[in-house]
Motif scaffolding. Sequence first.
Motif, mmCIF file in Angstrom:
data_model
loop_
_atom_site.group_PDB
_atom_site.id
_atom_site.type_symbol
_atom_site.label_atom_id
_atom_site.label_comp_id
_atom_site.label_asym_id
_atom_site.label_seq_id
_atom_site.Cartn_x
_atom_site.Cartn_y
_atom_site.Cartn_z
ATOM 1 N N SER A 338 0.805 -1.224 0.000
ATOM 2 C CA SER A 338 0.000 0.000 0.000
ATOM 3 C C SER A 338 0.836 1.271 0.000
ATOM 4 C CB SER A 338 -0.937 0.010 1.211
ATOM 5 O OG SER A 338 -0.216 -0.180 2.411
ATOM 6 N N MET A 339 2.161 1.129 0.019
ATOM 7 C CA MET A 339 3.036 2.293 0.051
ATOM 8 C C MET A 339 3.322 2.789 -1.370
ATOM 9 S SD MET A 339 4.911 4.482 1.775
ATOM 10 C CE MET A 339 5.434 3.899 3.389
ATOM 11 N N PRO A 340 3.191 4.087 -1.623
ATOM 12 C CA PRO A 340 3.604 4.613 -2.924
ATOM 13 C C PRO A 340 5.054 4.239 -3.214
ATOM 14 C CG PRO A 340 2.448 6.297 -1.662
ATOM 15 C CD PRO A 340 2.675 5.144 -0.732
ATOM 16 N N GLY A 341 5.331 3.829 -4.458
ATOM 17 C CA GLY A 341 6.678 3.415 -4.825
ATOM 18 C C GLY A 341 6.875 1.914 -4.804
ATOM 19 N N TYR A 342 5.881 1.159 -4.295
ATOM 20 C CA TYR A 342 5.942 -0.302 -4.300
ATOM 21 C C TYR A 342 6.065 -0.801 -5.741
ATOM 22 C CZ TYR A 342 4.383 -5.148 -3.491
ATOM 23 O OH TYR A 342 4.277 -6.513 -3.429
ATOM 24 N N THR A 343 6.944 -1.766 -5.967
ATOM 25 C CA THR A 343 7.181 -2.282 -7.320
ATOM 26 C C THR A 343 6.237 -3.440 -7.618
ATOM 27 O OG1 THR A 343 9.512 -1.671 -7.125
ATOM 28 C CG2 THR A 343 8.910 -3.163 -8.924
ATOM 29 N N GLU A 344 5.193 -3.155 -8.381
ATOM 30 C CA GLU A 344 4.224 -4.184 -8.757
ATOM 31 C C GLU A 344 4.884 -5.228 -9.653
ATOM 32 O OE1 GLU A 344 1.255 -4.513 -7.673
ATOM 33 O OE2 GLU A 344 0.826 -2.566 -6.744
ATOM 34 N N GLY A 345 4.527 -6.484 -9.428
ATOM 35 C CA GLY A 345 5.013 -7.555 -10.294
ATOM 36 C C GLY A 345 6.367 -8.118 -9.899
ATOM 37 N N TYR A 346 7.018 -7.527 -8.908
ATOM 38 C CA TYR A 346 8.318 -8.041 -8.473
ATOM 39 C C TYR A 346 8.098 -9.218 -7.536
ATOM 40 C CZ TYR A 346 12.840 -8.314 -6.111
ATOM 41 O OH TYR A 346 14.025 -8.755 -5.585
ATOM 42 N N ALA A 347 8.656 -10.365 -7.874
ATOM 43 C CA ALA A 347 8.388 -11.586 -7.112
ATOM 44 C C ALA A 347 9.370 -11.821 -5.979
ATOM 45 C CB ALA A 347 8.413 -12.796 -8.054
ATOM 46 N N GLY A 348 10.465 -11.086 -5.957
ATOM 47 C CA GLY A 348 11.449 -11.286 -4.902
ATOM 48 C C GLY A 348 12.230 -12.576 -5.102
ATOM 49 N N TYR A 349 12.836 -13.071 -4.013
ATOM 50 C CA TYR A 349 13.604 -14.312 -4.075
ATOM 51 C C TYR A 349 12.664 -15.497 -3.860
ATOM 52 C CZ TYR A 349 17.854 -11.498 -3.716
ATOM 53 O OH TYR A 349 18.859 -10.590 -3.953
ATOM 54 N N ALA A 350 12.719 -16.453 -4.777
ATOM 55 C CA ALA A 350 11.863 -17.633 -4.668
ATOM 56 C C ALA A 350 12.335 -18.521 -3.521
ATOM 57 C CB ALA A 350 11.890 -18.416 -5.967
ATOM 58 N N PHE A 351 11.407 -19.193 -2.875
ATOM 59 C CA PHE A 351 11.738 -20.174 -1.841
ATOM 60 C C PHE A 351 12.310 -21.406 -2.530
ATOM 61 C CE2 PHE A 351 10.042 -23.802 0.841
ATOM 62 C CZ PHE A 351 11.072 -23.731 1.771
ATOM 63 N N ASP A 352 13.608 -21.620 -2.411
ATOM 64 C CA ASP A 352 14.300 -22.686 -3.143
ATOM 65 C C ASP A 352 15.509 -23.137 -2.330
ATOM 66 O OD1 ASP A 352 15.559 -24.382 -4.928
ATOM 67 O OD2 ASP A 352 15.168 -23.108 -6.676
ATOM 68 N N PRO A 353 15.309 -24.010 -1.332
ATOM 69 C CA PRO A 353 16.415 -24.440 -0.477
ATOM 70 C C PRO A 353 17.570 -25.086 -1.232
ATOM 71 C CG PRO A 353 14.303 -25.053 0.491
ATOM 72 C CD PRO A 353 14.016 -24.576 -0.895
ATOM 73 N N GLU A 354 17.260 -25.864 -2.270
ATOM 74 C CA GLU A 354 18.333 -26.529 -3.010
ATOM 75 C C GLU A 354 19.218 -25.510 -3.722
ATOM 76 O OE1 GLU A 354 19.229 -29.697 -2.800
ATOM 77 O OE2 GLU A 354 17.646 -29.789 -1.286
ATOM 78 N N ALA A 355 18.597 -24.533 -4.343
ATOM 79 C CA ALA A 355 19.377 -23.481 -5.003
ATOM 80 C C ALA A 355 20.163 -22.674 -3.983
ATOM 81 C CB ALA A 355 18.453 -22.572 -5.808
ATOM 82 N N ALA A 356 19.587 -22.495 -2.794
ATOM 83 C CA ALA A 356 20.284 -21.764 -1.736
ATOM 84 C C ALA A 356 21.524 -22.518 -1.278
ATOM 85 C CB ALA A 356 19.343 -21.520 -0.552
ATOM 86 N N LYS A 357 21.422 -23.847 -1.116
ATOM 87 C CA LYS A 357 22.579 -24.653 -0.724
ATOM 88 C C LYS A 357 23.680 -24.558 -1.765
ATOM 89 C CE LYS A 357 20.326 -28.526 0.273
ATOM 90 N NZ LYS A 357 20.117 -29.921 0.728
ATOM 91 N N GLN A 358 23.285 -24.616 -3.047
ATOM 92 C CA GLN A 358 24.283 -24.522 -4.106
ATOM 93 C C GLN A 358 24.962 -23.149 -4.098
ATOM 94 O OE1 GLN A 358 25.315 -27.050 -6.260
ATOM 95 N NE2 GLN A 358 26.925 -25.510 -6.564
ATOM 96 N N MET A 359 24.181 -22.110 -3.795
ATOM 97 C CA MET A 359 24.751 -20.759 -3.759
ATOM 98 C C MET A 359 25.759 -20.639 -2.615
ATOM 99 S SD MET A 359 22.684 -17.133 -3.926
ATOM 100 C CE MET A 359 21.976 -17.572 -5.520
ATOM 101 N N LEU A 360 25.468 -21.269 -1.476
ATOM 102 C CA LEU A 360 26.417 -21.263 -0.370
ATOM 103 C C LEU A 360 27.694 -22.010 -0.749
ATOM 104 C CD1 LEU A 360 24.372 -21.848 2.931
ATOM 105 C CD2 LEU A 360 25.430 -19.741 2.128
ATOM 106 N N ALA A 361 27.528 -23.137 -1.440
ATOM 107 C CA ALA A 361 28.697 -23.902 -1.867
ATOM 108 C C ALA A 361 29.556 -23.082 -2.822
ATOM 109 C CB ALA A 361 28.256 -25.210 -2.527
#
Length: 538
Positions: A338-361
């Motif tokens: 509800s805040m002016p300036g909010y970016t419509e359509g931006y999905a953010g970071y997907a919930f993906d534990p496997e991809a997160a583990k690979q990124m840490l590696a």
Amino acid sequence: MKRLLASTALIAALSLPAAAQETLDPNAKAGGNITVTYKDDVATLDPAIGYDWQNWSMIKSLFDGLMDYEPGTTTLRPGLAERYETSDDGMTFTFHLRPGVMFHNGREMVAEDVKYSLDRVTNPATQSPGAGFFGAIEGYDAVAGGTADSLSGVTVVDPQTVEIKLSRPDATFLHVMALNFASVVPSEAVDAANGDFGKQPVGTGAFKLGEWTIGQRLVFEKNADYWRDGLPYLDTVTFEVGQEPIVALLRLQNGEVDVPGDGIPPAKFQEVMADPEQAARVVEGGQLQTGYITLNVTTPPLDQVEVRRAINMAINKDRITQLINGRAVPATQPLPPSMPGYTEGYAGYAFDPEAAKQMLADAGLPDGFETELYVMNTDPNPRIAQAIQQDLAAIGVTASIQSLAQANVIEAGGAGTAPMIWSGGMAWIADFPDPSNFYGPILGCAGAEEGGWNWSKFCDEALDAEATAADSMVGQDGTDRLKMWSDVYMKVMDAAPWVPIFNEQRYTMKSARMGGDDSLYVDPVSIPVNYDYVYVTD
């Protein structure tokens, strides 16, 4: 010069020597006491320091600033200034003070007090988390840098007039002057408190501190000399601390408590809403709020952006939202929808534990790492922290939970000693409805200083410059300004100093004897309650 007046009521008030005319509730009764409960004690009542939802409305009832808001709204109106003028370029503001306004110590408030208060809040020695709000005032950089002890842009014209010059246009400046941080305080009371003004506050507000028994209660007493005619309605407000939220709810049901300050315990929410008698006492309101996890970018390995992005991908926001009975929506970015300036359509970071583990590696941490997660010890926050802990464990990150009182979490965050903080109970609620308010104090370089509210200690000077440019767009197309802010927040998400979790709706309760419009109990500025305007009906 262009003269700006807030309302016809203000015009009428100009003829009064001291008190301001006020539109009073015709149903209001004067007198009486209400009891408000909190689990934790109050850390401070110093308006230059206090910056959490528990003490925000308390401070607002003890102090005033040059600007204010219509009760229950975000509509600006003059406060201690009965009127103001602004130059055509938006760089100079001249505030004309209300005559006859008295501090609680019996001395009249004058322009010198305004200058003193602004100098004090911006002085690094004060360690105000709100100092950065005043960055547009001429001379701020010199004061912040320690080469000056007074803002060159603030000039006392005469005892009833103060002029404030900006170093750059600031589209939010009048909002800033309505913040608690801009409250006017008497220098002699600050000096007499000898470093403990937060426990011995003196202001011009509707109430004054009558008693403070640490760990037990605070009592606010009506200011009989308050400059707004007819206010406050209540004689006293008693804040009882050390009250568990579930006990507070039971006491409300028994008629012993009027407002449970910590809200409805999540474990009792469905039970309350299913009972028509209790549900009738519930007040719901929207809020410009985001709950988030801060990731301290100065603490290895959180100083690596890949690690911070991995943590963003590890958190199951839907599951956390369910822990608070679905009273929120998952967040994708710092700004709420509800805040002016909010970016419509931006999905953010997907919930993906496997991809997160690979990124840490890929970041050189195939076995994860150990860290600490700080959390306020009021339900549901420890349960949310446990859910975060489990999500992090799934990618190899071992997070020990530090469940502490609110003041201790805030202290650790300001000092930069907490690697991660779940902001629940202290989550950001906008001070005013503008996208800039979600940046400077909690993501900008000024807020990253010692004692500041930027607990991630994220500081990007190039991004700060973009934010400043956005707020310098005074009198231009607002769409362009909001697009600039959208770009700023998208770059913040790329740097990932936060994990935005959810945007929460606000629910509170009040006893059957409480009067006043519901908006006063979910006031967007006097969070959580506007004590100046509520009353009792018995």
